[in-house]
Design an enzyme around this catalytic site. Structure first.
Site, PDB file in Angstrom:
ATOM      1  CB  SER A  57      74.861 -21.082 -13.055  1.00  0.00           C
ATOM      2  OG  SER A  57      74.985 -21.892 -14.496  1.00  0.00           O
TER       3      SER A  57
HETATM    4  N1  SAH Z   1      74.417 -25.642 -15.150  1.00  0.00           N
HETATM    5  C1  SAH Z   1      75.989 -25.812 -15.059  1.00  0.00           C
HETATM    6  C2  SAH Z   1      76.306 -24.425 -16.069  1.00  0.00           C
HETATM    7  C3  SAH Z   1      77.661 -24.632 -16.646  1.00  0.00           C
HETATM    8  S1  SAH Z   1      77.818 -23.313 -17.933  1.00  0.00           S
HETATM    9  C4  SAH Z   1      76.528 -25.508 -13.801  1.00  0.00           C
HETATM   10  O1  SAH Z   1      75.943 -24.716 -13.049  1.00  0.00           O
HETATM   11  O2  SAH Z   1      77.702 -26.161 -13.560  1.00  0.00           O
HETATM   12  C5  SAH Z   1      77.505 -23.850 -19.278  1.00  0.00           C
HETATM   13  C6  SAH Z   1      78.036 -25.195 -19.908  1.00  0.00           C
HETATM   14  O3  SAH Z   1      77.433 -25.321 -21.172  1.00  0.00           O
HETATM   15  C7  SAH Z   1      79.399 -24.999 -20.181  1.00  0.00           C
HETATM   16  O4  SAH Z   1      79.969 -26.255 -19.314  1.00  0.00           O
HETATM   17  C8  SAH Z   1      79.808 -25.276 -21.567  1.00  0.00           C
HETATM   18  O5  SAH Z   1      80.653 -26.062 -21.927  1.00  0.00           O
HETATM   19  C9  SAH Z   1      78.258 -25.854 -21.919  1.00  0.00           C
HETATM   20  N2  SAH Z   1      77.925 -25.692 -23.422  1.00  0.00           N
HETATM   21  C10 SAH Z   1      78.095 -24.569 -24.203  1.00  0.00           C
HETATM   22  N3  SAH Z   1      77.714 -24.762 -25.497  1.00  0.00           N
HETATM   23  C11 SAH Z   1      77.190 -26.206 -25.407  1.00  0.00           C
HETATM   24  C12 SAH Z   1      76.622 -26.901 -26.425  1.00  0.00           C
HETATM   25  N4  SAH Z   1      76.496 -26.477 -27.709  1.00  0.00           N
HETATM   26  N5  SAH Z   1      76.180 -28.159 -26.207  1.00  0.00           N
HETATM   27  C13 SAH Z   1      76.359 -28.787 -24.829  1.00  0.00           C
HETATM   28  N6  SAH Z   1      77.162 -27.974 -23.880  1.00  0.00           N
HETATM   29  C14 SAH Z   1      77.412 -26.619 -24.227  1.00  0.00           C
END
Ligand code: SAH
Length: 217
Positions: A57
């Site tokens: 993010s």
């Molecule tokens: N806070 C993380 C954000 C990653 S982006 C960072 O800064 O690295 C959001 C993430 O949510 C992605 O990795 C995606 O695979 C995950 N995601 C999407 N839908 C989801 C779900 N239903 N359950 C768990 N993870 C999910």
């Protein structure tokens, strides 16, 4: 640029405010959570690819969401969408206490990630700070739209992927007085649980997120 340059910019721009969140951003280096080829972009205020169509993010968004969430030392937190593990590690730094002070082995932060390779990557990155080893964090590969009943109730629930609505499971698994901060399409919603079935809601516009992928939405 250094991690401190990023922290200073987020303070100057008014996104980072509270001592505990500033300390976490200072201690947990974003470069430890990006792909090797992106090390030199780690301190830029932008999302970066972490593979599998997902991103770490944008720093200002994470700062804004954590300031709304107001996590405290000893809080039990659910982090949906662990991705790189950066936000999970920030939360563990804020909420974790010394292992000598812990009354049991239950982790403080449960992080759920649906993509198995990213769940593994998050675990490896979070390990750089010892949070897996001292049981402050548990990373689970699964669908976070269902919450994580095994560790509920939570003081705080935060999600990094955008859904069309705030999941019922999260509302149910939140303690009274607890907070949910989650993206709803292109805004960020703060829900404060004021009673068994009552919530106060605020919405902040103008953000963008990857979608929550789930059979439940
Ligand atoms: N806070 C993380 C954000 C990653 S982006 C960072 O800064 O690295 C959001 C993430 O949510 C992605 O990795 C995606 O695979 C995950 N995601 C999407 N839908 C989801 C779900 N239903 N359950 C768990 N993870 C999910």
């Amino acid at each position: 640029m250094t991690n401190n340059t990023l922290v200073k910019k987020l303070i100057d721009d008014g996104y980072l405010k509270s001592q505990s969140v500033i300390e976490a951003f200072s201690h947990i280096d974003r470069a430890d959570f990006v792909l090797p080829e992106d090390k030199e972009n780690a301190y830029a205020d932008m999302p970066l690819s972490i593979g599998h169509g997902q991103t770490i993010s944008q720093p200002l968004t994470v700062a804004f969401m954590l300031e709304l969430l107001t996590p405290k030392k000893g809080d039990r937190v659910l982090d949906v969408g662990a991705g790189s593990g950066w936000q999970t590690a920030l939360l563990a730094h804020i909420c974790g206490v010394d292992s000598s002070e812990k009354s049991n082995n239950a982790p403080f932060v449960a992080a759920i990630e649906r993509i198995p390779e990213l769940a593994k990557m998050a675990e490896q990155n979070i390990s750089k700070y010892g949070f897996m080893e001292n049981c402050s964090v548990m990373v689970v590969n699964g669908d976070g739209a269902r919450g994580f009943p095994e560790m509920a109730p939570f003081d705080c629930i935060i999600c990094a992927a955008s859904a069309p609505e705030i999941m019922t499971a999260w509302k149910e698994q939140l303690k009274i007085g607890g907070r949910i901060v989650a993206p709803l399409e292109n805004s960020i919603v703060l829900l404060e649980k004021t009673g068994a079935d009552s919530f106060e809601r605020k919405e902040f516009f103008g953000f963008s997120f990857v979608p929550l992928v789930s059979e439940m939405v």
